[in-house]
Design a protein around this motif. Structure first.
Motif, PDB file in Angstrom:
ATOM      1  N   SER A  93      14.910  -4.981  -3.695  1.00  0.00           N
ATOM      2  CA  SER A  93      14.708  -3.585  -4.070  1.00  0.00           C
ATOM      3  C   SER A  93      13.459  -3.019  -3.424  1.00  0.00           C
ATOM      4  O   SER A  93      13.452  -1.902  -2.885  1.00  0.00           O
ATOM      5  N   LEU A  94      12.377  -3.817  -3.463  1.00  0.00           N
ATOM      6  CA  LEU A  94      11.096  -3.360  -2.925  1.00  0.00           C
ATOM      7  C   LEU A  94      11.182  -3.082  -1.428  1.00  0.00           C
ATOM      8  O   LEU A  94      10.748  -2.024  -0.954  1.00  0.00           O
ATOM      9  N   ILE A  95      11.752  -4.025  -0.698  1.00  0.00           N
ATOM     10  CA  ILE A  95      11.828  -3.870   0.761  1.00  0.00           C
ATOM     11  C   ILE A  95      12.805  -2.761   1.139  1.00  0.00           C
ATOM     12  O   ILE A  95      12.557  -1.995   2.081  1.00  0.00           O
ATOM     13  N   ASN A  96      13.918  -2.647   0.388  1.00  0.00           N
ATOM     14  CA  ASN A  96      14.865  -1.570   0.668  1.00  0.00           C
ATOM     15  C   ASN A  96      14.222  -0.198   0.450  1.00  0.00           C
ATOM     16  O   ASN A  96      14.457   0.750   1.217  1.00  0.00           O
ATOM     17  N   ARG A  97      13.409  -0.115  -0.621  1.00  0.00           N
ATOM     18  CA  ARG A  97      12.705   1.145  -0.885  1.00  0.00           C
ATOM     19  C   ARG A  97      11.756   1.473   0.264  1.00  0.00           C
ATOM     20  O   ARG A  97      11.676   2.615   0.718  1.00  0.00           O
ATOM     21  N   TYR A  98      11.028   0.468   0.698  1.00  0.00           N
ATOM     22  CA  TYR A  98      10.060   0.680   1.776  1.00  0.00           C
ATOM     23  C   TYR A  98      10.765   1.048   3.086  1.00  0.00           C
ATOM     24  O   TYR A  98      10.377   1.993   3.770  1.00  0.00           O
ATOM     25  N   ASN A  99      11.811   0.306   3.412  1.00  0.00           N
ATOM     26  CA  ASN A  99      12.509   0.553   4.673  1.00  0.00           C
ATOM     27  C   ASN A  99      13.173   1.929   4.709  1.00  0.00           C
ATOM     28  O   ASN A  99      13.463   2.454   5.790  1.00  0.00           O
ATOM     29  N   ALA A 100      13.424   2.499   3.522  1.00  0.00           N
ATOM     30  CA  ALA A 100      14.066   3.819   3.463  1.00  0.00           C
ATOM     31  C   ALA A 100      13.072   4.965   3.634  1.00  0.00           C
ATOM     32  O   ALA A 100      13.477   6.125   3.803  1.00  0.00           O
ATOM     33  N   ILE A 101      11.784   4.643   3.578  1.00  0.00           N
ATOM     34  CA  ILE A 101      10.756   5.673   3.728  1.00  0.00           C
ATOM     35  C   ILE A 101      10.710   6.124   5.189  1.00  0.00           C
ATOM     36  O   ILE A 101      10.624   5.287   6.093  1.00  0.00           O
ATOM     37  N   LYS A 112       0.827  -1.218   0.000  1.00  0.00           N
ATOM     38  CA  LYS A 112       0.000   0.000   0.000  1.00  0.00           C
ATOM     39  C   LYS A 112       0.853   1.257   0.000  1.00  0.00           C
ATOM     40  O   LYS A 112       0.584   2.214  -0.747  1.00  0.00           O
ATOM     41  N   THR A 113       1.893   1.251   0.816  1.00  0.00           N
ATOM     42  CA  THR A 113       2.752   2.436   0.914  1.00  0.00           C
ATOM     43  C   THR A 113       3.449   2.717  -0.403  1.00  0.00           C
ATOM     44  O   THR A 113       3.512   3.871  -0.868  1.00  0.00           O
ATOM     45  N   LEU A 114       3.972   1.674  -1.049  1.00  0.00           N
ATOM     46  CA  LEU A 114       4.656   1.869  -2.319  1.00  0.00           C
ATOM     47  C   LEU A 114       3.705   2.377  -3.394  1.00  0.00           C
ATOM     48  O   LEU A 114       4.064   3.225  -4.214  1.00  0.00           O
ATOM     49  N   ARG A 115       2.480   1.867  -3.401  1.00  0.00           N
ATOM     50  CA  ARG A 115       1.491   2.349  -4.374  1.00  0.00           C
ATOM     51  C   ARG A 115       1.128   3.809  -4.097  1.00  0.00           C
ATOM     52  O   ARG A 115       0.936   4.606  -5.031  1.00  0.00           O
ATOM     53  N   ASP A 116       1.038   4.158  -2.818  1.00  0.00           N
ATOM     54  CA  ASP A 116       0.683   5.534  -2.440  1.00  0.00           C
ATOM     55  C   ASP A 116       1.734   6.541  -2.884  1.00  0.00           C
ATOM     56  O   ASP A 116       1.402   7.723  -3.114  1.00  0.00           O
ATOM     57  N   ILE A 117       2.993   6.101  -3.009  1.00  0.00           N
ATOM     58  CA  ILE A 117       4.052   7.048  -3.414  1.00  0.00           C
ATOM     59  C   ILE A 117       4.430   6.870  -4.886  1.00  0.00           C
ATOM     60  O   ILE A 117       5.473   7.342  -5.330  1.00  0.00           O
ATOM     61  N   GLY A 118       3.561   6.179  -5.641  1.00  0.00           N
ATOM     62  CA  GLY A 118       3.753   6.102  -7.088  1.00  0.00           C
ATOM     63  C   GLY A 118       4.579   4.939  -7.591  1.00  0.00           C
ATOM     64  O   GLY A 118       4.983   4.932  -8.764  1.00  0.00           O
ATOM     65  N   LEU A 119       4.836   3.939  -6.747  1.00  0.00           N
ATOM     66  CA  LEU A 119       5.637   2.788  -7.171  1.00  0.00           C
ATOM     67  C   LEU A 119       4.745   1.563  -7.428  1.00  0.00           C
ATOM     68  O   LEU A 119       5.056   0.448  -7.023  1.00  0.00           O
ATOM     69  N   THR A 120       3.637   1.774  -8.111  1.00  0.00           N
ATOM     70  CA  THR A 120       2.673   0.703  -8.373  1.00  0.00           C
ATOM     71  C   THR A 120       3.286  -0.431  -9.187  1.00  0.00           C
ATOM     72  O   THR A 120       3.046  -1.610  -8.911  1.00  0.00           O
ATOM     73  N   SER A 121       4.081  -0.085 -10.204  1.00  0.00           N
ATOM     74  CA  SER A 121       4.659  -1.119 -11.059  1.00  0.00           C
ATOM     75  C   SER A 121       5.609  -2.022 -10.277  1.00  0.00           C
ATOM     76  O   SER A 121       5.661  -3.237 -10.505  1.00  0.00           O
ATOM     77  N   LEU A 122       6.353  -1.453  -9.352  1.00  0.00           N
ATOM     78  CA  LEU A 122       7.252  -2.247  -8.522  1.00  0.00           C
ATOM     79  C   LEU A 122       6.442  -3.157  -7.600  1.00  0.00           C
ATOM     80  O   LEU A 122       6.772  -4.337  -7.419  1.00  0.00           O
ATOM     81  N   ALA A 123       5.355  -2.630  -7.038  1.00  0.00           N
ATOM     82  CA  ALA A 123       4.496  -3.435  -6.165  1.00  0.00           C
ATOM     83  C   ALA A 123       3.857  -4.579  -6.948  1.00  0.00           C
ATOM     84  O   ALA A 123       3.792  -5.718  -6.461  1.00  0.00           O
ATOM     85  N   ASP A 124       3.399  -4.289  -8.165  1.00  0.00           N
ATOM     86  CA  ASP A 124       2.809  -5.328  -9.010  1.00  0.00           C
ATOM     87  C   ASP A 124       3.819  -6.423  -9.326  1.00  0.00           C
ATOM     88  O   ASP A 124       3.497  -7.616  -9.302  1.00  0.00           O
ATOM     89  N   GLU A 125       5.035  -6.011  -9.631  1.00  0.00           N
ATOM     90  CA  GLU A 125       6.078  -6.987  -9.972  1.00  0.00           C
ATOM     91  C   GLU A 125       6.434  -7.840  -8.760  1.00  0.00           C
ATOM     92  O   GLU A 125       6.692  -9.052  -8.888  1.00  0.00           O
ATOM     93  N   GLY A 126       6.425  -7.246  -7.584  1.00  0.00           N
ATOM     94  CA  GLY A 126       6.720  -8.009  -6.371  1.00  0.00           C
ATOM     95  C   GLY A 126       5.720  -9.127  -6.150  1.00  0.00           C
ATOM     96  O   GLY A 126       6.086 -10.245  -5.772  1.00  0.00           O
ATOM     97  N   LEU A 127       4.451  -8.854  -6.413  1.00  0.00           N
ATOM     98  CA  LEU A 127       3.406  -9.865  -6.276  1.00  0.00           C
ATOM     99  C   LEU A 127       3.536 -10.932  -7.354  1.00  0.00           C
ATOM    100  O   LEU A 127       3.392 -12.131  -7.094  1.00  0.00           O
ATOM    101  N   LYS A 128       3.832 -10.505  -8.561  1.00  0.00           N
ATOM    102  CA  LYS A 128       3.919 -11.442  -9.683  1.00  0.00           C
ATOM    103  C   LYS A 128       5.053 -12.452  -9.485  1.00  0.00           C
ATOM    104  O   LYS A 128       4.868 -13.648  -9.724  1.00  0.00           O
ATOM    105  N   VAL A 129       6.207 -12.011  -9.029  1.00  0.00           N
ATOM    106  CA  VAL A 129       7.340 -12.926  -8.923  1.00  0.00           C
ATOM    107  C   VAL A 129       7.144 -13.963  -7.822  1.00  0.00           C
ATOM    108  O   VAL A 129       7.702 -15.066  -7.898  1.00  0.00           O
ATOM    109  N   LEU A 130       6.363 -13.641  -6.804  1.00  0.00           N
ATOM    110  CA  LEU A 130       6.051 -14.655  -5.790  1.00  0.00           C
ATOM    111  C   LEU A 130       5.267 -15.802  -6.427  1.00  0.00           C
ATOM    112  O   LEU A 130       5.512 -16.982  -6.152  1.00  0.00           O
TER     113      LEU A 130
END
Length: 233
Positions: free
Chosen positions: A172-180, A81-99
């Motif tokens: 990348s996703l978690i590092n981005r989030y943890n840096a917020i 949710k946080t990543l989507r709220d700051i405009g990183l929707t494509s990264l969030a989508d990719e994170g779900l897809k690779v799982l």
């Protein structure tokens, strides 16, 4: 003439020998022996594995199947949710897809384990399954194989994360989030989570096929399946 419904009631309380005596008393056209009952159940399970589990190994077998799609664990939903709220929707989508891609990659390991469990099925197992609920066969497989499947899936999922790029995406996703600022750092065990979710998906799809064979006569596409499952109609 004994009705099949009466036979079903009797089957719940008789031993294997008594069951055979009941079966022998059926009209000739419906006579079916222990071996045929066991073989019929094995055929049904084989079909479930072949038809449904094989679908999960295909691209989008998990990701575009709402019955088994792997969603994010609770601790990562806030990350998404946080990543989507700051405009990183494509990264969030990719994170779900690779799982889901990792699960699709690992499921092929399940088939030989299931085959072994089916091969070892006894007549008593078959009787219990035949007279059980719509998921009795699926439950049998789950009880027989879950521990072995987890041990087999877990390292494959871990390897699949590298193969499909999930490790890099989530790093990348978690590092981005943890840096917020003002967020609490997360470091979930995604290998364990995806392994468990992949197993749930496998058994969900087997259950789909089992219910269809039990409830739709048209789905019993061999004479053996028709004879065996007529006993539980």
């Amino acid at each position: 003439m004994r009705k099949l419904s009466l036979v079903i009631a009797v089957l719940f309380i008789v031993s294997c020998n008594e069951l055979q005596q009941v079966v022998n008393q059926l009209p000739q056209s419906t006579t079916i022996g222990n071996e045929e009952i066991a073989n019929g159940l094995k055929a049904a399970l084989d079909r479930g594995i072949t038809k449904q589990v094989s679908k999960l190994t295909q691209t989008d077998g998990f990701y575009k199947n709402d019955l088994v799609k792997i969603l994010l664990p609770e601790e990562l939903q806030k990350v998404d949710k946080t990543l989507r709220d700051i405009g990183l929707t494509s990264l969030a989508d990719e994170g779900l897809k690779v799982l889901n891609r990792a699960a699709e990659d690992a499921v092929s390991e399940a088939t030989p384990i299931f085959v072994g469990a089916i091969k070892d099925m006894t007549f008593n197992d078959a009787k219990t399954i035949l007279l059980g609920d719509d998921k009795a066969a699926t439950t049998f497989l789950s009880n027989k194989t879950t521990t072995t499947l987890y041990q087999k899936f877990n390292p494959v999922i871990k390897s699949s994360f590298t193969k499909v790029g999930a490790d890099k995406v989530w790093s990348s996703l978690i590092n981005r989030y943890n840096a917020i600022p003002l967020t609490k750092n997360v470091n979930p065990d995604l290998t364990d989570y995806v392994t468990t979710e992949a197993l749930d998906g496998v058994f969900t799809m087997i259950a789909v096929e089992e219910k269809e064979i039990r409830t739709k006569i048209s789905s019993r596409n061999t004479e053996l399946l028709r004879k065996v499952f007529a006993l539980q109609d």
